[in-house]
Design an enzyme around this catalytic site. Structure first.
Site, PDB file in Angstrom:
ATOM      1  N   ARG A 118     -13.196  -7.786  -3.466  1.00 11.48           N
ATOM      2  CA  ARG A 118     -12.905  -7.508  -1.934  1.00 11.48           C
ATOM      3  C   ARG A 118     -12.490  -6.235  -1.787  1.00 11.48           C
ATOM      4  O   ARG A 118     -11.803  -5.561  -2.627  1.00 11.48           O
ATOM      5  CB  ARG A 118     -11.530  -8.635  -1.626  1.00 11.48           C
ATOM      6  CG  ARG A 118     -10.756  -8.449  -0.313  1.00 11.48           C
ATOM      7  CD  ARG A 118      -9.667  -7.502  -0.425  1.00 11.48           C
ATOM      8  NE  ARG A 118      -9.086  -7.681   0.751  1.00 11.48           N
ATOM      9  CZ  ARG A 118      -7.957  -6.814   0.931  1.00 11.48           C
ATOM     10  NH1 ARG A 118      -7.550  -5.958   0.141  1.00 11.48           N
ATOM     11  NH2 ARG A 118      -7.292  -6.853   2.090  1.00 11.48           N
ATOM     12  N   VAL A 119     -12.681  -5.636  -0.508  1.00 10.33           N
ATOM     13  CA  VAL A 119     -12.369  -4.377  -0.002  1.00 10.33           C
ATOM     14  C   VAL A 119     -11.417  -4.534   1.028  1.00 10.33           C
ATOM     15  O   VAL A 119     -11.826  -5.073   2.089  1.00 10.33           O
ATOM     16  CB  VAL A 119     -13.436  -3.460   0.134  1.00 10.33           C
ATOM     17  CG1 VAL A 119     -13.246  -2.043   0.486  1.00 10.33           C
ATOM     18  CG2 VAL A 119     -14.306  -3.294  -1.367  1.00 10.33           C
TER      19      VAL A 119
ATOM     20  N   THR B 228      -0.481   0.222   6.496  1.00  6.51           N
ATOM     21  CA  THR B 228      -0.202  -0.797   5.310  1.00  6.51           C
ATOM     22  C   THR B 228       0.073  -2.067   6.161  1.00  6.51           C
ATOM     23  O   THR B 228       0.250  -2.202   7.224  1.00  6.51           O
ATOM     24  CB  THR B 228       1.103  -0.660   4.693  1.00  6.51           C
ATOM     25  OG1 THR B 228       1.832  -1.489   3.917  1.00  6.51           O
ATOM     26  CG2 THR B 228       2.212  -0.056   5.613  1.00  6.51           C
ATOM     27  N   GLY B 229      -0.440  -3.049   5.388  1.00  9.23           N
ATOM     28  CA  GLY B 229      -0.299  -4.282   6.023  1.00  9.23           C
ATOM     29  C   GLY B 229      -1.766  -5.118   5.692  1.00  9.23           C
ATOM     30  O   GLY B 229      -2.519  -4.859   4.714  1.00  9.23           O
ATOM     31  N   HIS B 230      -1.929  -6.257   6.261  1.00  7.56           N
ATOM     32  CA  HIS B 230      -3.122  -7.218   5.969  1.00  7.56           C
ATOM     33  C   HIS B 230      -4.219  -6.362   6.510  1.00  7.56           C
ATOM     34  O   HIS B 230      -4.533  -6.198   7.569  1.00  7.56           O
ATOM     35  CB  HIS B 230      -2.918  -8.374   6.993  1.00  7.56           C
ATOM     36  CG  HIS B 230      -3.808  -9.482   6.527  1.00  7.56           C
ATOM     37  ND1 HIS B 230      -4.829  -9.967   7.671  1.00  7.56           N
ATOM     38  CD2 HIS B 230      -4.170 -10.015   5.444  1.00  7.56           C
ATOM     39  CE1 HIS B 230      -5.577 -10.734   7.069  1.00  7.56           C
ATOM     40  NE2 HIS B 230      -5.300 -11.120   5.909  1.00  7.56           N
TER      41      HIS B 230
ATOM     42  N   ASP C 252      -8.579  -2.606   4.099  1.00  9.70           N
ATOM     43  CA  ASP C 252      -8.593  -1.343   5.228  1.00  9.70           C
ATOM     44  C   ASP C 252      -8.892   0.311   4.563  1.00  9.70           C
ATOM     45  O   ASP C 252      -9.173   0.951   5.405  1.00  9.70           O
ATOM     46  CB  ASP C 252      -7.597  -1.569   6.048  1.00  9.70           C
ATOM     47  CG  ASP C 252      -6.238  -1.428   5.474  1.00  9.70           C
ATOM     48  OD1 ASP C 252      -6.101  -2.408   4.717  1.00  9.70           O
ATOM     49  OD2 ASP C 252      -5.512  -0.342   5.718  1.00  9.70           O
TER      50      ASP C 252
ATOM     51  N   THR D 183       0.899  -1.073   0.024  1.00  9.20           N
ATOM     52  CA  THR D 183       0.007   0.181   0.016  1.00  9.20           C
ATOM     53  C   THR D 183       0.792   1.201   0.024  1.00  9.20           C
ATOM     54  O   THR D 183       2.189   1.339   0.347  1.00  9.20           O
ATOM     55  CB  THR D 183      -0.883  -0.121   1.198  1.00  9.20           C
ATOM     56  OG1 THR D 183      -1.652  -1.168   1.286  1.00  9.20           O
ATOM     57  CG2 THR D 183      -1.591   1.319   1.328  1.00  9.20           C
TER      58      THR D 183
HETATM   59  N1  GLY Z   1      -3.761  -2.908   3.241  1.00 12.52           N
HETATM   60  C1  GLY Z   1      -4.022  -2.861   2.198  1.00 12.52           C
HETATM   61  C2  GLY Z   1      -5.259  -4.118   1.950  1.00 12.52           C
HETATM   62  O1  GLY Z   1      -4.977  -5.009   2.454  1.00 12.52           O
HETATM   63  O2  GLY Z   1      -5.895  -3.988   1.003  1.00 12.52           O
END
Ligand code: GLY
Length: 296
Positions: free
Chosen positions: A187-188, A210-212, A190, A159
């Site tokens: 899929r959306v 940024t991340g999961h 964060d 990100t």
């Molecule tokens: N952090 C970006 C995403 O998971 O879409």
């Protein structure tokens, strides 16, 4: 005081071969944002310019360089927010716009809404005269082969983002992403969810994560770190919030933050996160490997 700014290029998997170009890309983006602050521009203009710079750079998973979903399509998310009036807006699932962060800003300034998605966002972009681009324009052959070579589904949470404070003490943030590689269509993550991937409040600070994305959303990471910073230093708040995300939902990531006193903090629980900052004294710093936060 001329303000300060920090950007990140994602806490996803970064092979050693790409560390230099990611760091250089962050340096270019932070300078683009800082030059706006130096000419009395707003924090909002600065974060938009910095994130556009990162979206235009195919080294990053946002705009040009966005990754594919499981149908080989691009679906991008972005948001932007200012911390004085809580002006905020986001777009999600956008396929045909080169700079989703600027589309998000148009949503904030030209509609009564905080989020537009997919075809609705693209229709609005056409109404605003924003040029349409094809997926082929956004994914260069070089980017495609690089992602096919280096990216694994589980490691990829890239990100880009920026946080800035201007000379009036206004704090803004912006975040943009192509999402996770091989994500389901629709899929959306964060990024467009307010308070999850980003948040700005002049009295608390500004954050871009940024991340999961699913983990960040579960712990509302951006708002959590700002709440934590009320009772501890910014750096401690960053580290505790990321540790909390690991302990609670086993999610990894990173974030950047500026608090109202102009202090810049950052941290990550992945191996690398490219970042660059320019502080209130005009000092430029960049990094990618350290300091990481131990989660074991
Ligand atoms: N952090 C970006 C995403 O998971 O879409």
């Amino acid at each position: 005081m001329s303000g300060c700014i920090i950007v990140h290029g994602g806490a996803g998997y970064v092979p050693a071969q790409l560390t230099e170009e990611k760091t250089r890309g962050c340096q270019s983006a932070v300078q683009a944002g800082y030059s706006i602050l130096c000419s009395n521009g707003s924090a909002l203009d600065a974060v938009e310019a910095a994130v556009r710079n990162l979206e235009d750079n195919p080294s990053f998973n946002a705009g040009h360089g966005s990754v594919f979903n499981n149908k080989g399509q691009i679906e991008m998310d972005a948001m932007i927010m200012e911390g004085a009036q809580f002006g905020v807006s986001a777009v999600a699932g956008v396929k045909t716009v080169a700079n989703p962060v600027s589309l998000a800003r148009k949503v904030m300034e030209c509609t009564d809404h905080v989020m537009l998605i997919s075809e609705g966002a693209e229709l609005f972009a056409r109404e605003q005269g924003i040029p349409e681009v094809s997926s082929e324009d956004l994914v260069s052959p070089q980017t495609k082969s690089r992602w096919e070579k280096y990216t694994t589904k589980s490691d990829d949470h890239d990100t880009v983002g920026a946080v800035a404070m201007d000379c009036h003490g206004n704090i803004a943030c912006a975040t943009s992403t192509g999402g996770t590689t091989l994500k389901r269509v629709g899929r959306v993550g964060d990024v467009p969810l307010i308070g999850c991937g980003s948040y700005s409040d002049n009295s608390l600070g500004g954050v871009s994560c940024t991340g999961h994305g699913e983990s960040i959303t579960r712990v509302t990471l951006a708002h959590r770190v700002l709440s934590n910073s009320i009772t501890m230093s910014g750096q401690n708040a960053v580290e505790q919030s990321l540790k909390f995300m690991w302990d609670k939902v086993k999610g990894r990531g990173g974030l950047i933050m500026i608090t109202p006193n102009g202090v810049i903090s950052k941290g990550f629980t992945t191996k690398r996160m490219a970042w660059a900052s320019i502080d209130t004294n005009g000092i430029l710093e960049t990094g990618i490997d350290q300091p990481a936060i131990t989660t074991d």
